[in-house]
Enzyme design. Structure first.
Site, short mmCIF file in Angstrom:
data_model
loop_
_atom_site.label_atom_id
_atom_site.label_comp_id
_atom_site.label_asym_id
_atom_site.label_seq_id
_atom_site.Cartn_x
_atom_site.Cartn_y
_atom_site.Cartn_z
N MET A 87 0.79 -1.03 0.12
CA MET A 87 0.41 -0.23 0.05
C MET A 87 0.42 1.14 0.13
SD MET A 87 -3.19 -0.69 -0.15
CE MET A 87 -4.29 -1.68 0.27
N ASN A 113 -7.77 -1.76 6.75
CA ASN A 113 -7.58 -1.71 8.30
C ASN A 113 -5.42 -1.99 8.18
OD1 ASN A 113 -7.32 -3.51 10.79
ND2 ASN A 113 -6.35 -4.78 9.29
N HIS A 114 -4.96 -1.75 6.56
CA HIS A 114 -3.39 -1.99 7.41
C HIS A 114 -3.29 -1.08 7.95
CE1 HIS A 114 -4.51 0.11 3.27
NE2 HIS A 114 -3.51 0.56 3.89
N SER A 164 -7.77 4.38 15.90
CA SER A 164 -6.91 4.53 17.62
C SER A 164 -7.23 5.47 18.18
CB SER A 164 -5.33 4.10 17.01
OG SER A 164 -5.08 3.74 18.39
N TYR A 177 2.48 7.34 13.67
CA TYR A 177 1.69 6.63 13.61
C TYR A 177 -0.23 7.61 13.66
CZ TYR A 177 -1.56 3.26 15.42
OH TYR A 177 -2.86 2.83 15.60
N LYS A 181 -3.36 8.46 11.81
CA LYS A 181 -4.51 8.78 12.09
C LYS A 181 -5.27 9.57 12.57
CE LYS A 181 -4.12 3.64 12.66
NZ LYS A 181 -4.90 3.18 11.72
N ILE A 212 -4.83 -3.79 21.44
CA ILE A 212 -5.68 -5.18 21.31
C ILE A 212 -4.13 -6.49 21.28
CG2 ILE A 212 -7.42 -6.36 20.02
CD1 ILE A 212 -8.31 -3.67 21.12
N ASP A 213 -4.91 -7.38 21.39
CA ASP A 213 -3.25 -8.91 21.44
C ASP A 213 -3.37 -9.00 20.33
OD1 ASP A 213 -5.54 -9.79 20.60
OD2 ASP A 213 -5.96 -11.83 22.35
P1 NDP Z 1 -0.96 -6.20 11.97
O1 NDP Z 1 0.57 -5.90 12.33
O2 NDP Z 1 -1.28 -7.24 13.28
O3 NDP Z 1 -1.51 -6.50 11.14
C1 NDP Z 1 -1.30 -4.99 10.64
C2 NDP Z 1 -1.70 -5.70 8.83
O4 NDP Z 1 -0.74 -5.00 7.42
C3 NDP Z 1 -1.11 -6.82 8.51
O5 NDP Z 1 -1.71 -7.74 7.90
C4 NDP Z 1 0.21 -7.24 7.64
O6 NDP Z 1 0.31 -7.81 6.65
C5 NDP Z 1 -0.58 -5.31 6.49
N1 NDP Z 1 0.14 -4.45 5.96
C6 NDP Z 1 1.56 -3.72 7.21
N2 NDP Z 1 2.42 -2.53 6.10
C7 NDP Z 1 1.77 -2.94 4.67
C8 NDP Z 1 2.16 -2.21 3.76
N3 NDP Z 1 3.67 -1.57 3.63
N4 NDP Z 1 1.19 -2.66 2.09
C9 NDP Z 1 0.10 -3.42 2.92
N5 NDP Z 1 -0.08 -4.01 3.77
C10 NDP Z 1 0.41 -3.67 4.90
O7 NDP Z 1 -1.45 -4.92 12.91
P2 NDP Z 1 -3.21 -4.69 14.23
O8 NDP Z 1 -3.92 -5.71 13.02
O9 NDP Z 1 -2.81 -5.14 15.29
O10 NDP Z 1 -3.90 -3.23 13.38
C11 NDP Z 1 -4.80 -3.04 12.53
C12 NDP Z 1 -5.33 -2.24 12.96
O11 NDP Z 1 -5.83 -1.75 14.31
C13 NDP Z 1 -4.58 -0.38 12.47
O12 NDP Z 1 -5.20 0.13 11.44
C14 NDP Z 1 -4.12 -0.21 13.71
O13 NDP Z 1 -4.12 0.86 13.75
C15 NDP Z 1 -5.40 -0.52 14.16
N6 NDP Z 1 -5.26 -0.64 15.87
C16 NDP Z 1 -4.63 -1.41 16.25
C17 NDP Z 1 -4.23 -2.06 18.45
C18 NDP Z 1 -3.64 -2.24 18.38
O14 NDP Z 1 -3.39 -2.27 19.74
N7 NDP Z 1 -3.30 -3.85 17.79
C19 NDP Z 1 -4.94 -0.30 18.14
C20 NDP Z 1 -5.00 0.87 18.10
C21 NDP Z 1 -5.37 0.79 16.34
P3 NDP Z 1 1.83 -7.95 5.70
O15 NDP Z 1 3.03 -7.42 6.63
O16 NDP Z 1 2.34 -9.06 4.21
O17 NDP Z 1 1.79 -7.08 4.18
#
Ligand code: NDP
Length: 287
Positions: A87, A113-114, A164, A177, A181, A212-213
């Site tokens: 992305m 969501n990414h 977030s 970050y 957001k 989130i975990d």
């Molecule tokens: P993860 O790091 O587990 O997942 C992130 C996802 O984004 C992965 O699928 C990753 O896959 C993909 N990604 C990362 N870089 C790129 C890129 N350059 N291009 C395309 N895809 C990409 O994150 P979370 O599940 O923790 O977070 C999901 C959402 O929730 C996010 O928007 C985050 O800001 C938000 N959030 C999460 C919190 C938390 O505590 N976990 C708290 C608040 C908000 P791959 O590496 O294969 O590309």
């Protein structure tokens, strides 16, 4: 402060309780989930699969996406496919949407969501990192929304933006970050206003999440955050419920997101203090 706050909580509770979610609401729906190879995105893909949706998943890591697609099919997805790529490139973001048009013949829900990798620590002054993160976490969301809008208008569909607490109130140690957001809130809240003016029936749900975990978040923050992370599968389901009910904003978990944010307009410095007090900070040299 207590009585108006209680009034606000009751009003919000009444507002939230006005409709109820049913899994059938998402059966047969055509949904794009970005960042679906791990974490919350992966869990959303599984919930959608159980509800019988068509899912088009995207992230960079093909091997992980293959596994997620396989699992979605086992769980009962109407169809499951992936497109891998980064992305960082807006052309890729647009390509994913064209793929939905080609293979699903339209789109009912776009789940953005990414999130790109960043550091956890004091702002290091690296402007290029901020630019790159804005491209991944913000501009690609804008590009996908723009490309998907004709299909979403036709289906009277939904846009889901995963944000977030760090996109609603200043957070230390995640300055780039947080900036991305906050940008999402500005863009999508303004766009929602324009949809209302133009009678465009496409809902926009902004999701405000606490800790989130997921592996990434726990690795980055578990040692310094003095709170337990909430489960990612429950979080994913709450996001989908909010999206299906076309909520304007979704707060998860409510007690660690919406309630503290009630202080923002009447006691901003107290809220800042409460945010800082969540961290186990090392002693500052010379302090
Ligand atoms: P993860 O790091 O587990 O997942 C992130 C996802 O984004 C992965 O699928 C990753 O896959 C993909 N990604 C990362 N870089 C790129 C890129 N350059 N291009 C395309 N895809 C990409 O994150 P979370 O599940 O923790 O977070 C999901 C959402 O929730 C996010 O928007 C985050 O800001 C938000 N959030 C999460 C919190 C938390 O505590 N976990 C708290 C608040 C908000 P791959 O590496 O294969 O590309």
């Amino acid at each position: 402060i207590l009585i108006p706050s209680l009034g606000l909580v009751l009003a919000f509770w009444f507002y939230s309780a006005r409709d109820t979610f049913k899994p059938e609401m998402l059966r047969g729906k055509r949904v794009i989930v970005t960042g679906a190879s791990t974490g919350i995105g992966e869990q959303m893909a599984y919930h959608l699969a159980r509800m019988g949706s068509h899912v088009l998943l995207t992230a960079r890591t093909e091997a992980r996406l293959q596994n997620v697609v396989r699992r979605c099919l086992e769980l009962g997805a109407a169809s499951a496919r992936f497109v891998s790529g980064t992305m960082e490139d807006t052309a890729f973001a647009q390509h994913v949407v064209r793929e939905a048009q080609a293979v699903l013949g339209g789109l009912d829900m776009l789940i953005l969501n990414h999130v790109g990798a960043s550091y956890f620590g004091f702002f290091d002054g690296d402007v290029e990192h901020v630019r790159k993160l804005l491209e991944i976490n913000f501009l690609s969301y804008v590009a996908m929304t723009t490309s998907a809008l004709p299909m979403l208008k036709e289906s009277e569909g939904s846009i889901v933006v995963v944000s977030s607490m760090a996109g609603k109130v200043g957070f230390p140690f995640t300055v780039p970050y947080s900036a991305t957001k906050f940008a999402l809130d500005g863009f999508f809240s303004s766009l929602r206003q324009e949809f209302a003016i133009q009678s465009i029936n496409v809902s926009i749900t902004l999701c405000i999440l606490g800790f989130i975990d997921t592996e990434r978040a726990v690795r980055a923050a578990a040692e310094v955050l003095a709170e337990r992370p909430a489960p990612r599968d429950e979080c994913a389901l709450e996001i989908l419920k909010g999206a299906a009910l076309r909520r304007r904003e979704l707060y998860y978990r409510y007690s660690s997101t919406r309630l503290p944010l009630l202080l923002r307009d009447c006691a901003a410095e107290l809220l800042d203090y409460l945010v800082r007090s969540r961290y186990r900070l090392p002693a500052t040299p010379g302090a």
